[in-house]
Write a protein that holds these residues in place. Sequence first.
Motif, mmCIF file in Angstrom:
data_model
loop_
_atom_site.group_PDB
_atom_site.id
_atom_site.type_symbol
_atom_site.label_atom_id
_atom_site.label_comp_id
_atom_site.label_asym_id
_atom_site.label_seq_id
_atom_site.Cartn_x
_atom_site.Cartn_y
_atom_site.Cartn_z
ATOM 1 N N GLU A 220 -11.446 -41.675 1.947
ATOM 2 C CA GLU A 220 -12.590 -42.587 1.954
ATOM 3 C C GLU A 220 -12.185 -44.018 1.625
ATOM 4 O O GLU A 220 -12.599 -44.967 2.300
ATOM 5 N N SER A 229 -15.170 -45.351 9.689
ATOM 6 C CA SER A 229 -15.753 -44.186 9.036
ATOM 7 C C SER A 229 -14.646 -43.229 8.631
ATOM 8 O O SER A 229 -13.530 -43.270 9.189
ATOM 9 N N ARG A 230 -14.943 -42.369 7.687
ATOM 10 C CA ARG A 230 -13.942 -41.426 7.206
ATOM 11 C C ARG A 230 -13.407 -40.560 8.346
ATOM 12 O O ARG A 230 -12.193 -40.387 8.488
ATOM 13 N N SER A 231 -14.300 -40.016 9.151
ATOM 14 C CA SER A 231 -13.882 -39.088 10.206
ATOM 15 C C SER A 231 -13.074 -39.795 11.299
ATOM 16 O O SER A 231 -12.060 -39.274 11.776
ATOM 17 N N THR A 232 -13.516 -41.005 11.683
ATOM 18 C CA THR A 232 -12.797 -41.756 12.723
ATOM 19 C C THR A 232 -11.398 -42.121 12.252
ATOM 20 O O THR A 232 -10.411 -41.960 12.983
ATOM 21 N N GLU A 235 -9.071 -38.943 11.937
ATOM 22 C CA GLU A 235 -8.643 -38.425 13.238
ATOM 23 C C GLU A 235 -7.608 -39.341 13.871
ATOM 24 O O GLU A 235 -6.586 -38.876 14.393
ATOM 25 N N SER A 244 -1.925 -36.108 8.326
ATOM 26 C CA SER A 244 -3.168 -36.608 7.743
ATOM 27 C C SER A 244 -2.852 -37.709 6.740
ATOM 28 O O SER A 244 -1.719 -37.788 6.237
#
Length: 310
Positions: A220, A229-232, A235, A244
């Motif tokens: 985060e 964003s965290r997910s963008t 990935e 990661s």
Amino acid sequence: MIVQNMHDALSDVLGAIDARALFSVRFAASGPWSVAFPAPSYLKFNAVRRGAAWIIEDGAAPRRVEAGDCLVVSGRSFTLCSDPKVPSVPASKVFANAGLDVTIGDGSDFVLLGGSVNLDTVDGSLLTDALPPLVVIKSDDAGPIGWLLEQLDREWNGTAPGSRVACNDLLRLTFIYVLRAYLAQDRAQHPGWLAGLADNRLAPALRAIHADPAHPWTVETLARLVGQSRSTFAERFKVTVGASPMDYLVRWRMRIAAARLRRGDEPLPRIAQSLGYASDSAFAAAFRRVLMESPARYRSIHRASGAGAR
């Protein structure tokens, strides 16, 4: 949070793997010629100073290289030749007992300055794995490299005191500029930390990790740092870097720890604390997960084998 640019990832990695550029040979050729080089156990770094030639990677199509181009080769055999149709001669024969200056024919058609980038025998893969087997930086993309190569020519051809050391230092600086030129290109197709540094949407996160690896980074906080964003962010980082964000952070911490264990006598608790671990057991667990050995056994093994000398 503002992270001051006291460190940068490329400098950190080159320092961690103890990268040392060493000038090794001046190769000149004329007429038909072809030299087959085995896969190097280190990085080979070459600069074309005159003429043109073909370089053929094992299993790849020939590529033309010309005056001003720089080449970085790792982990794969290759052939350098005036014409792909010319039968090759093993490099071991061409360079046997030849010293620092090797000539085929009268040497008027082609001149190459060659060197090696010796790496830490344990952690050197951190750089070699991040590069494709062959990197060619064309003269049009070379920026200040041309000036550095001119100075390298002068030192090689001159008789000033300290010229050999100057050649090594100029070669090292040229190598760094070649890596910068490589970073300026789109290299997402070869995942790794270099590809991450080349991505403006990920580079600030990598710089932050390297500037303060002991900081309790989270996905985060890194995502906020780069405005995603965290997910963008997670990935994109995974696809580009090949790990990661948290895995990269832990592995970089363990790279730092491993180098310090091999090269020094720091107490384990001090290393653990300096890398953000509140307890020795948490540090040891992370170390075993990445290096497959306890920190104490790792130090013992590599000190016994002599790896700590680098």
